[in-house]
Design an enzyme around this catalytic site. Sequence first.
Site, short mmCIF file in Angstrom:
data_model
loop_
_atom_site.label_atom_id
_atom_site.label_comp_id
_atom_site.label_asym_id
_atom_site.label_seq_id
_atom_site.Cartn_x
_atom_site.Cartn_y
_atom_site.Cartn_z
N CYS A 1 0.88 -1.17 0.00
CA CYS A 1 0.00 0.00 0.00
C CYS A 1 0.92 1.22 0.00
O CYS A 1 1.47 1.62 1.03
CB CYS A 1 -0.89 -0.01 1.24
SG CYS A 1 -2.00 1.42 1.31
N CYS B 1 38.43 22.49 -17.40
CA CYS B 1 38.32 21.60 -16.24
C CYS B 1 37.18 20.61 -16.44
O CYS B 1 36.04 21.01 -16.66
CB CYS B 1 38.09 22.43 -14.98
SG CYS B 1 37.77 21.41 -13.53
#
Length: 179
Positions: free
Chosen positions: A29, A55
Amino acid sequence: SEIVCSNCEGHLGHVFKGEGMTSKSTRHCVNSISLAFVEAQGKAKKDTAYFASGCFWGTEYYLQQLKGVLSTDVGYMGGHVKNPSYKEVCSGQTGHAEVVKVVYDTDSVSYKELAILFFETHDPTQVDRQGPDIGTQYRSEVFYTSENQKATINELVSTLKSKGYQVATKVTKAPDFWK
């Protein structure tokens, strides 16, 4: 048993066992708001792209944001030393560039979209640097894995040049990638 989110430990629902309501005697559930329904699809059609634009951490960040990017890795390409270390590459003696390897789902994102983002997130007119990062390892370079990738990059470079940019981006057949 309570079902909780593994990231935030928020309540998602419960598991009920032994009720006899299903063949496995287990019922889940789960709160519907915690579910994301995704249409079932076949296996992703994968391809790989390699971009060097300064970079690799900054470049990787932007590429990871694109829907359809399945994974990224950072490493080195284009040099003459096998499996170089960061220190070796930073010495400027290996010839490698800092590179982001991008594995992507071709049904969700095109190589051209990746390449456009590559050009948008760095200055392709700078030679052997990006901003304060200076050295050959920070050069702008695309390592293509197919003639279609090469054609796409050359088309984008031509477009930039037609707008007056002096593009320094190198276009090179992909050699070994060193993670």
